[in-house]
Enzyme design. Structure first.
Site, mmCIF file in Angstrom:
data_model
loop_
_atom_site.group_PDB
_atom_site.id
_atom_site.type_symbol
_atom_site.label_atom_id
_atom_site.label_comp_id
_atom_site.label_asym_id
_atom_site.label_seq_id
_atom_site.Cartn_x
_atom_site.Cartn_y
_atom_site.Cartn_z
ATOM 1 N N ASP A 35 0.841 -1.203 0.000
ATOM 2 C CA ASP A 35 0.000 0.000 0.000
ATOM 3 C C ASP A 35 0.871 1.246 0.000
ATOM 4 O O ASP A 35 0.564 2.249 -0.619
ATOM 5 C CB ASP A 35 -0.883 0.034 1.255
ATOM 6 N N TYR A 38 2.190 1.935 -3.355
ATOM 7 C CA TYR A 38 1.084 2.425 -4.185
ATOM 8 C C TYR A 38 0.845 3.911 -3.873
ATOM 9 O O TYR A 38 0.740 4.741 -4.762
ATOM 10 C CB TYR A 38 -0.187 1.614 -3.909
ATOM 11 N N ASP A 39 0.794 4.220 -2.579
ATOM 12 C CA ASP A 39 0.563 5.609 -2.176
ATOM 13 C C ASP A 39 1.631 6.543 -2.736
ATOM 14 O O ASP A 39 1.343 7.670 -3.118
ATOM 15 C CB ASP A 39 0.551 5.735 -0.651
ATOM 16 N N SER A 84 -35.524 -7.198 -16.333
ATOM 17 C CA SER A 84 -35.342 -8.035 -15.140
ATOM 18 C C SER A 84 -35.499 -9.489 -15.559
ATOM 19 O O SER A 84 -35.628 -9.799 -16.745
ATOM 20 C CB SER A 84 -36.324 -7.639 -14.048
ATOM 21 N N LEU A 85 -35.481 -10.380 -14.624
ATOM 22 C CA LEU A 85 -35.523 -11.805 -14.941
ATOM 23 C C LEU A 85 -36.789 -12.418 -14.382
ATOM 24 O O LEU A 85 -37.286 -11.989 -13.348
ATOM 25 C CB LEU A 85 -34.332 -12.513 -14.292
ATOM 26 N N GLU A 115 -24.710 -18.822 -13.364
ATOM 27 C CA GLU A 115 -23.845 -17.966 -12.553
ATOM 28 C C GLU A 115 -24.601 -17.511 -11.320
ATOM 29 O O GLU A 115 -25.826 -17.587 -11.275
ATOM 30 C CB GLU A 115 -23.321 -16.777 -13.366
ATOM 31 N N LYS A 117 -26.583 -15.383 -8.662
ATOM 32 C CA LYS A 117 -27.429 -14.202 -8.726
ATOM 33 C C LYS A 117 -27.030 -13.321 -7.559
ATOM 34 O O LYS A 117 -27.212 -13.684 -6.392
ATOM 35 C CB LYS A 117 -28.902 -14.591 -8.634
ATOM 36 N N ASP A 119 -27.087 -10.322 -5.034
ATOM 37 C CA ASP A 119 -28.130 -9.489 -4.436
ATOM 38 C C ASP A 119 -27.543 -8.115 -4.129
ATOM 39 O O ASP A 119 -27.026 -7.856 -3.057
ATOM 40 C CB ASP A 119 -28.638 -10.156 -3.159
ATOM 41 N N ARG A 138 -30.902 1.225 -12.718
ATOM 42 C CA ARG A 138 -31.872 0.606 -13.594
ATOM 43 C C ARG A 138 -33.137 1.461 -13.719
ATOM 44 O O ARG A 138 -33.720 1.575 -14.791
ATOM 45 C CB ARG A 138 -32.244 -0.763 -13.027
ATOM 46 N N GLU A 176 -23.878 -5.666 -11.075
ATOM 47 C CA GLU A 176 -24.451 -5.451 -9.768
ATOM 48 C C GLU A 176 -23.413 -4.801 -8.864
ATOM 49 O O GLU A 176 -22.306 -5.315 -8.713
ATOM 50 C CB GLU A 176 -24.831 -6.840 -9.227
ATOM 51 N N TYR A 228 -22.114 -8.778 -15.520
ATOM 52 C CA TYR A 228 -22.597 -10.052 -16.060
ATOM 53 C C TYR A 228 -23.405 -9.909 -17.343
ATOM 54 O O TYR A 228 -23.985 -10.873 -17.816
ATOM 55 C CB TYR A 228 -23.428 -10.783 -15.014
ATOM 56 N N LYS A 316 -34.289 -18.866 -7.475
ATOM 57 C CA LYS A 316 -33.989 -18.218 -6.191
ATOM 58 C C LYS A 316 -34.021 -19.204 -5.044
ATOM 59 O O LYS A 316 -34.871 -20.087 -4.989
ATOM 60 C CB LYS A 316 -35.008 -17.109 -5.927
ATOM 61 N N CYS A 410 -26.635 1.646 33.306
ATOM 62 C CA CYS A 410 -25.781 0.773 32.502
ATOM 63 C C CYS A 410 -25.702 -0.602 33.160
ATOM 64 O O CYS A 410 -25.376 -0.701 34.343
ATOM 65 C CB CYS A 410 -24.389 1.381 32.392
ATOM 66 N N CYS A 413 -21.989 -1.190 34.659
ATOM 67 C CA CYS A 413 -21.448 -0.471 35.809
ATOM 68 C C CYS A 413 -22.498 0.203 36.671
ATOM 69 O O CYS A 413 -22.170 0.766 37.706
ATOM 70 C CB CYS A 413 -20.447 0.573 35.334
ATOM 71 N N CYS A 428 -23.952 4.547 27.807
ATOM 72 C CA CYS A 428 -23.592 4.672 29.207
ATOM 73 C C CYS A 428 -22.782 5.950 29.345
ATOM 74 O O CYS A 428 -21.835 6.180 28.603
ATOM 75 C CB CYS A 428 -22.748 3.471 29.633
ATOM 76 N N CYS A 433 -17.035 3.401 33.598
ATOM 77 C CA CYS A 433 -17.502 2.121 33.068
ATOM 78 C C CYS A 433 -16.389 1.531 32.203
ATOM 79 O O CYS A 433 -15.842 2.222 31.343
ATOM 80 C CB CYS A 433 -18.765 2.344 32.241
HETATM 81 S S1 IVH Z 1 -28.711 -10.975 -16.115
HETATM 82 C C1 IVH Z 1 -31.704 -9.178 -19.097
HETATM 83 N N1 IVH Z 1 -27.180 -12.036 -14.313
HETATM 84 O O1 IVH Z 1 -31.165 -9.838 -10.927
HETATM 85 C C2 IVH Z 1 -31.199 -9.835 -17.895
HETATM 86 N N2 IVH Z 1 -28.854 -10.521 -13.603
HETATM 87 O O2 IVH Z 1 -33.997 -10.313 -10.865
HETATM 88 C C3 IVH Z 1 -30.081 -9.102 -17.299
HETATM 89 N N3 IVH Z 1 -28.836 -10.087 -11.184
HETATM 90 O O3 IVH Z 1 -32.109 -7.013 -12.801
HETATM 91 C C4 IVH Z 1 -29.755 -9.604 -15.984
HETATM 92 N N4 IVH Z 1 -27.146 -11.394 -10.724
HETATM 93 O O4 IVH Z 1 -30.066 -6.854 -11.243
HETATM 94 C C5 IVH Z 1 -28.204 -11.207 -14.549
HETATM 95 N N5 IVH Z 1 -25.702 -13.028 -12.824
HETATM 96 C C6 IVH Z 1 -26.722 -12.200 -13.068
HETATM 97 C C7 IVH Z 1 -27.353 -11.474 -12.030
HETATM 98 C C8 IVH Z 1 -28.431 -10.658 -12.342
HETATM 99 C C9 IVH Z 1 -28.023 -10.535 -10.228
HETATM 100 C C10 IVH Z 1 -29.939 -9.148 -10.952
HETATM 101 C C11 IVH Z 1 -30.115 -8.062 -11.964
HETATM 102 C C12 IVH Z 1 -31.492 -8.241 -12.532
HETATM 103 C C13 IVH Z 1 -32.153 -8.971 -11.416
HETATM 104 C C14 IVH Z 1 -33.342 -9.734 -11.919
#
Ligand code: IVH
Length: 670
Positions: A35, A38-39, A84-85, A115, A117, A119, A138, A176, A228, A316, A410, A413, A428, A433
């Site tokens: 580090d 790097y600094d 979305s999915l 792959e 998912k 969160d 999004r 994500e 992704y 899920k 507390c 104490c 406290c 304490c």
């Molecule tokens: S593909 C058109 N891959 O899950 C599809 N989404 O519930 C593009 N997410 O809006 C998404 N991991 O925010 C994809 N490996 C992954 C993901 C992923 C998390 C999220 C993403 C999406 C949401 C859908």
């Protein structure tokens, strides 16, 4: 001409180096340099850019926190919608997904990818000619918020695409943003200690961070990203999803740590089992797996429904929760004196371990959820780290449940507790304490305060628990034998500690003022107070009017200083610090106003032989002068070292007096 190009060459070289190390550190987790090294590179680049502002480029590693706070976010229309999915919790539905694909693609072979998912919070990153130009949320899928400046602070997002050859004209990548679980836990701990509201889980912390209007706040949050998918592409194409992932990696993006490929759904089922086994192994929170068709050429044929593409589906996992009884609600005193209600549970197995206790956060949260002793409660591992009570089963109540009241004393104490204005945390207030003493001593010894080398948290714990210290002044009375006798303490470390304590006696007065831990007095106010009062006695005896006269010291800070010195114990601790030989007055080096250079503004350019730029600046400030980064008519002197930059020309143009190193040294009396 060669000379003029030199700084530019070095700047480019430094940027390339820093980008490489950034990537090794943040994306690949395989740092090659320390580090510190790097600094050093970073500082060199920063200095060169300060010297040659015309050469600053938006993709420079120094420009991650560039933007000013915003009033609100601008809207961005996504060039391609962020879909979305479709979700399922059932494996048979995955079979149906597969059957549908077979119908839609008769006689066309295809394979799958699986792959994790992640969160987190979905974002889109747009690169034009290799440069990161826009980052957005999004939103509703078509229009999102422009959070470019916030995303620029995320270290694993390259500001410029890497790799050989010319960059694509347009590349939109999607992924994500998340907060790694351990860093989330640390952030929450810090917030709790500071009396701030904690985040319920890493995703909330991420979303809350990205919503900040001031990028500097975002920069301090430990955010990370995994990519992704892609949106608009020009000048680049990927045949398969696996090729896309490999391509993104080569361009400098972080991608999922594991990706599985499968020839059919049966293979994906096996992979899903394996993935589920890794549920707690990743640094991000994973709420399932995403199954995608690997052959991207088929995506157009398959198309999409109103919301989601037909070539992908999310499987899920059920959120890991458990129901159990709250046997008792007790109160824990944190290391900082914060009282936290804790549910003692009938042991239950959850997310890989047996849970016996769960945090109830604070009184307000408990009241909102109406949590009572004896309740049947649903618990969840928030961020999969700290178990929390999500809700209670009110229907199952027998009437014997007991409401909880926060103690007024507390539990460690017996001292009084209180809630500071604007804080949710109850603390406290007894400084005797043990929890409080530890907090006080840790703060006193911290880097930003008295900077006592060798005095870490563990050692503070031991010293307090063994009754060797009750306040910071006791540190200065410690004997070698006492320290060496502590568990796991070698003679050498004991000596080092005493040397560190000894060295701290000579610290600047403001460090002592800050280290005393007066509420609301930060390092900056401590410096102002030092400048104003010059010694601790003047500060201690100052009345409200005198305190409020100090620039930047408002009524709240003034009141808390008065309160601090009203307490006999605090005055007594100070007295012992003084007797131990701790510096309680302003030293020559820290004289700031009224010094011989008062009212003079300096601009530094080029390299000095005797000092670094920071050191030279300190010398100037110590004599009451100011340092500025740009030359104007108001500049008193420009100090020109070797290879000065454009500032020297500007000084000459404006007729500002130029000093060479020798003249500067005379002026500061060296
Ligand atoms: S593909 C058109 N891959 O899950 C599809 N989404 O519930 C593009 N997410 O809006 C998404 N991991 O925010 C994809 N490996 C992954 C993901 C992923 C998390 C999220 C993403 C999406 C949401 C859908």
């Amino acid at each position: 001409m060669k000379k003029a190009r030199e700084p530019n060459d070095r700047i480019e070289q430094l940027r390339a180096e820093l980008r490489r190390h950034n990537r090794l550190y943040y994306v690949e987790a395989k740092p090659e340099i320390s580090d510190r090294d790097y600094d050093a590179l970073y500082k060199e680049l920063e200095a060169l850019e300060a010297e040659h502002p015309a050469l600053i480029a938006p993709d420079s590693p120094t420009q991650r926190v560039g933007g000013e706070p915003l009033e609100g976010f601008a809207s961005v229309r996504h060039a391609m919608p962020m879909m979305s999915l479709s979700n399922t919790y059932e494996k048979p539905e995955l079979e149906e997904f597969d059957a549908r694909l077979k119908r839609l693609l008769p006689d066309t072979p295809y394979t799958y990818v699986l792959e994790p998912k992640i969160d987190g919070v979905a974002v889109s990153l747009r690169y034009e000619e290799g440069l990161f130009v826009q980052g957005s949320t999004r939103g509703d899928g078509r229009v999102g918020d422009d959070i470019t400046n916030n995303l620029r602070t995320v270290r694993s997002i390259p500001l410029r695409l890497q790799g050989e050859g010319p960059p694509p004209a347009v590349l939109e990548v999607r992924g994500e943003v998340f907060m790694p679980k351990t860093l989330f836990a640390r952030l929450n701990r810090e917030r709790e200690e500071a009396g701030q509201e904690t985040f319920a889980n890493p995703r909330n912390a991420t979303a809350g961070s990205l919503k900040q209007l001031d990028p500097k706040i975002v920069a301090a949050r430990p955010l990370d990203v995994i990519l992704y998918a892609v949106g608009e592409l020009r000048g680049v194409a990927f045949e398969t999803h696996t090729a896309l992932i490999a391509g993104l990696k080569a361009l400098g993006f972080k991608t999922a740590p594991r990706v599985w490929t499968g020839r059919d759904m049966a293979a994906i089922f096996d992979a899903l089992d394996e993935l589920e086994g890794l549920r707690h192994a990743f640094e991000f929170e994973m709420d399932g797996g995403v199954i995608k068709v690997n052959e991207r050429a088929l995506y157009e044929r398959l198309g999409a429904t109103a919301k989601s593409p037909r070539w992908a589906v999310a499987y899920k996992y059920e959120p890991e929760r458990a129901e159990t009884r709250i046997v008792k609600i007790s109160v824990q005193v944190g290391r900082t004196g914060v009282l936290t209600p804790v549910a003692e549970l009938e042991p239950v197995f959850l997310s890989g371990s047996t849970v016996k206790r769960a945090t109830l956060h604070n009184e307000e949260d408990m009241r909102r959820k109406d949590i009572r002793e004896g309740d049947l409660a649903v618990i969840e591992k928030a961020g999969e780290i700290i178990p929390a009570v999500v809700s209670v089963n009110k229907a199952a109540r027998t009437g014997k449940e007991r409401e909880f009241v926060m103690p007024t004393e507390c539990p460690v104490c017996g001292g009084p507790v209180g809630k500071a204005e604007g804080e949710v945390a109850v603390r406290c207030e007894n400084m005797q304490c043990p929890a409080q003493i530890k907090r006080w001593v840790r703060h006193f010894a911290s880097r930003g305060a008295m900077d006592i080398e060798g005095l870490g948290d563990v050692l503070v714990e031991q010293l307090v628990d063994n009754g060797l210290i009750h306040d910071p002044a006791d540190l200065y009375a410690l004997k070698l034998e006492q320290v060496a006798a502590l568990e796991r303490m070698a003679e050498k470390s004991a000596q080092n500690l005493l040397a560190g304590i000894e060295a701290s006696k000579g610290r600047d007065l403001w460090r002592l003022i800050f280290g005393l831990g007066v509420r609301h007095v930060g390092a900056r106010s401590a410096q102002t107070l030092e400048t104003h009062f010059r010694d601790i006695d003047a500060l201690m005896t100052a009345d409200e009017a005198a305190l409020e006269q100090v620039p930047d010291i408002g009524p709240i800070v003034a009141a808390s200083i008065l309160e601090f010195f009203c307490i006999a114990r605090n005055r007594e601790v100070l007295e012992r610090l003084r007797r131990a030989g701790v510096n309680v007055a302003r030293t020559a080096e820290s004289v700031v106003d009224g010094g011989p250079l008062a009212g003079k503004t300096f601009v530094l350019t080029g390299a000095l032989e005797t000092f670094s730029r920071e050191e030279a600046g300190e010398k100037i400030r110590a004599k009451g002068g100011k340092v500025s980064s740009s030359v104007s008519k108001k500049t008193s002197f420009v100090v020109a070292g070797s290879e000065p930059g454009s500032k020297l020309d500007k000084a000459r143009k404006l007729g500002v007096e130029v000093l060479d190193e020798a003249a500067f040294m005379r002026m500061i009396g060296q």
